[in-house]
Design an enzyme around this catalytic site. Structure first.
Site, PDB file in Angstrom:
ATOM      1  N   HIS A   1     -21.530  17.634  76.632  1.00 14.07           N
ATOM      2  CA  HIS A   1     -20.183  17.693  75.717  1.00 14.07           C
ATOM      3  C   HIS A   1     -20.869  19.210  74.477  1.00 14.07           C
ATOM      4  CE1 HIS A   1     -16.536  16.646  75.148  1.00 14.07           C
ATOM      5  NE2 HIS A   1     -16.192  15.925  73.895  1.00 14.07           N
TER       6      HIS A   1
ATOM      7  N   ASP B   1     -16.434   9.987  75.310  1.00 12.01           N
ATOM      8  CA  ASP B   1     -17.242  11.267  74.553  1.00 12.01           C
ATOM      9  C   ASP B   1     -17.465  11.405  73.192  1.00 12.01           C
ATOM     10  OD1 ASP B   1     -15.802  12.125  77.562  1.00 12.01           O
ATOM     11  OD2 ASP B   1     -14.681  14.156  76.076  1.00 12.01           O
TER      12      ASP B   1
ATOM     13  N   HIS C   1     -19.921  20.416  69.499  1.00 15.33           N
ATOM     14  CA  HIS C   1     -18.370  19.761  69.588  1.00 15.33           C
ATOM     15  C   HIS C   1     -17.262  21.018  69.037  1.00 15.33           C
ATOM     16  CE1 HIS C   1     -15.157  17.232  70.463  1.00 15.33           C
ATOM     17  NE2 HIS C   1     -15.627  17.241  71.167  1.00 15.33           N
TER      18      HIS C   1
ATOM     19  N   HIS D   1     -13.469   7.812  73.636  1.00 16.43           N
ATOM     20  CA  HIS D   1     -13.746   8.055  72.701  1.00 16.43           C
ATOM     21  C   HIS D   1     -15.424   6.798  72.387  1.00 16.43           C
ATOM     22  CE1 HIS D   1     -11.056  11.261  73.349  1.00 16.43           C
ATOM     23  NE2 HIS D   1     -12.201  12.413  72.702  1.00 16.43           N
TER      24      HIS D   1
HETATM   25 ZN   LIG Z   1     -14.801  16.178  72.513  1.00 13.41          ZN
END
Ligand SMILES: [Zn+2]
Length: 394
Positions: free
Chosen positions: A272, A221, A276, A368
């Site tokens: 995503h 991510d 964010h 991540h």
């Molecule tokens: Zn995220």
């Protein structure tokens, strides 16, 4: 890449609701038993509690002629005969039909014997409790089905439910006092918080948390990131692993060539959100949610020509409107079932340990990028997966 099917095959609404999101629900369904195709819990209810009930029924039938221990002793063989005879009466073609037939028969008996007193009343009330739970589970499953409605209809239904539940709390306050109203309001708030803030909760819509696969799915991510993305791509290449990169729209706009490179190397890109907004997405309204999803989708498409099929909410917090809006945009919502908190953890080995503990086939790992330990975590995770025999490129 196939997501695990959401359904499990428990015969009753009760055990279907209890088994939701648990793995593997199908393995709990029995093949060779008196009740084939039933969940283990249903089997326990029927193969233990039905005989107990039948003994109780037989004993109460014998009560006019026999009493005390004698009635119980004669009741045992009678119940044994009933156990073998009743399936012919309560015959149903499906396990679900069988469960309903037994439950209906037992509940009917229980309703007329609830005031009997003693053991009979205990058994009767236990069946009435099972019936009440079954009805509650049916209503819950029906509610979840409405949570799969997509687009404007799904959003409108949620607004209606939210308004109606608050009006009901208000009505309660007028009728039964402020405490009752406040308690109902608090109940609604707790429900919403649990549904929104738990990344793996399925209360607000269909959610993928595992894959139907022998390997594991690596998801990364918060990219693309000029420092991390190239390094992570090299690591994935070296291990022959394909991943899903959940990208932030604004970062894709700033680094479109990185997004294209991710696709060129055979990986997938997921949506995503545009910016964010991890502190506020959980409480965003429908318009902002829609903008965050659609603008990200548009930027990724403009940069790469690719249209993502997966959506993941920032830190997994899906607000009340995320599911219908993501679905309307052609996106399926994906969570994960293993993570190492590598976005906040400073020690890569700790993050790797958390990710790899009990890792197994079908797991979705959350990693991540744009963190100081991103490359180290991915490397350690891939090595661990290889040692566990779980690496298989898609
Ligand atoms: Zn995220």
């Amino acid at each position: 890449m196939e997501a695990e099917s959401e359904d499990n095959r428990a015969a009753s609404a009760l055990f279907r609701a209890l088994g939701m999101g648990r793995r593997p629900p199908r393995a709990e369904v029995l093949r060779n038993s008196r009740f084939p195709g039933m969940h283990r819990g249903e089997w326990i209810v029927l193969s233990l509690w039905v005989p107990v009930t039948l003994v109780t029924v037989a004993r109460s039938c014998l009560a006019p002629w026999l009493d005390g221990a004698a009635a119980w002793i004669v009741a045992l063989p009678l119940a044994w005969i009933l156990v073998h005879a009743l399936p012919f009466v309560l015959r149903a073609r499906t396990p679900g039909g069988q469960w309903r037939a037994w439950l209906a028969a037992a509940a009917l008996w229980a309703w007329f014997h609830r005031d009997a007193g003693g053991a009979t009343a205990v058994v009767a009330w236990s069946w009435l409790a099972v019936l009440a739970l079954e009805i509650a589970a049916l209503l819950w499953l029906a509610f979840l089905r409405t949570m799969a409605w997509s687009g404007t209809g799904g959003v409108a239904w949620r607004v209606f439910l939210l308004t109606a539940s608050h009006l009901a709390a208000l009505a309660l306050a007028f009728r039964h006092g402020a405490v009752a109203g406040l308690a109902a309001g608090a109940g609604i708030a707790v429900f919403c918080c649990l549904a929104v803030l738990r990344p793996r909760a399925r209360w607000l819509g269909p959610l993928v948390t595992r894959m139907e696969s022998d390997g594991v799915l690596v998801t990364i991510d918060d990219g693309p990131d000029p420092q991390d993305t190239p390094r992570l791509l090299d690591l994935l290449d070296r291990h022959g692993v394909k991943a899903v990169f959940f990208m932030i729209g604004n970062k894709v706009a700033a680094n479109p060539e990185l997004a294209r490179e991710v696709l060129r190397r055979g990986h997938e890109i997921g949506n995503h959100t545009l910016s964010h907004p991890q502190a506020s997405f959980w409480c965003a309204g429908p318009w902002r949610t829609r903008r965050e999803i659609l603008d990200c989708q548009k930027i990724i498409h403009e940069a790469t020509g690719y249209t993502p099929g997966w959506f993941r909410a920032p830190v997994g917090h899906r607000n009340l409107f995320t599911h219908p809006l993501a679905q309307a945009a052609g996106l399926r919502v994906m969570a994960w079932n293993r993570r190492g908190y590598d976005a906040v953890e400073k020690d890569a080995s700790q993050a790797i340990r958390r990710i790899l503990t009990d890792v197994g086939p079908g797991d979705i790992l959350l990693l991540h990028e744009a963190t100081p330990i991103a490359a180290e975590v991915l490397e350690g995770t891939l090595v661990g997966l290889r040692q566990a025999g779980l690496l298989r490129s898609r």
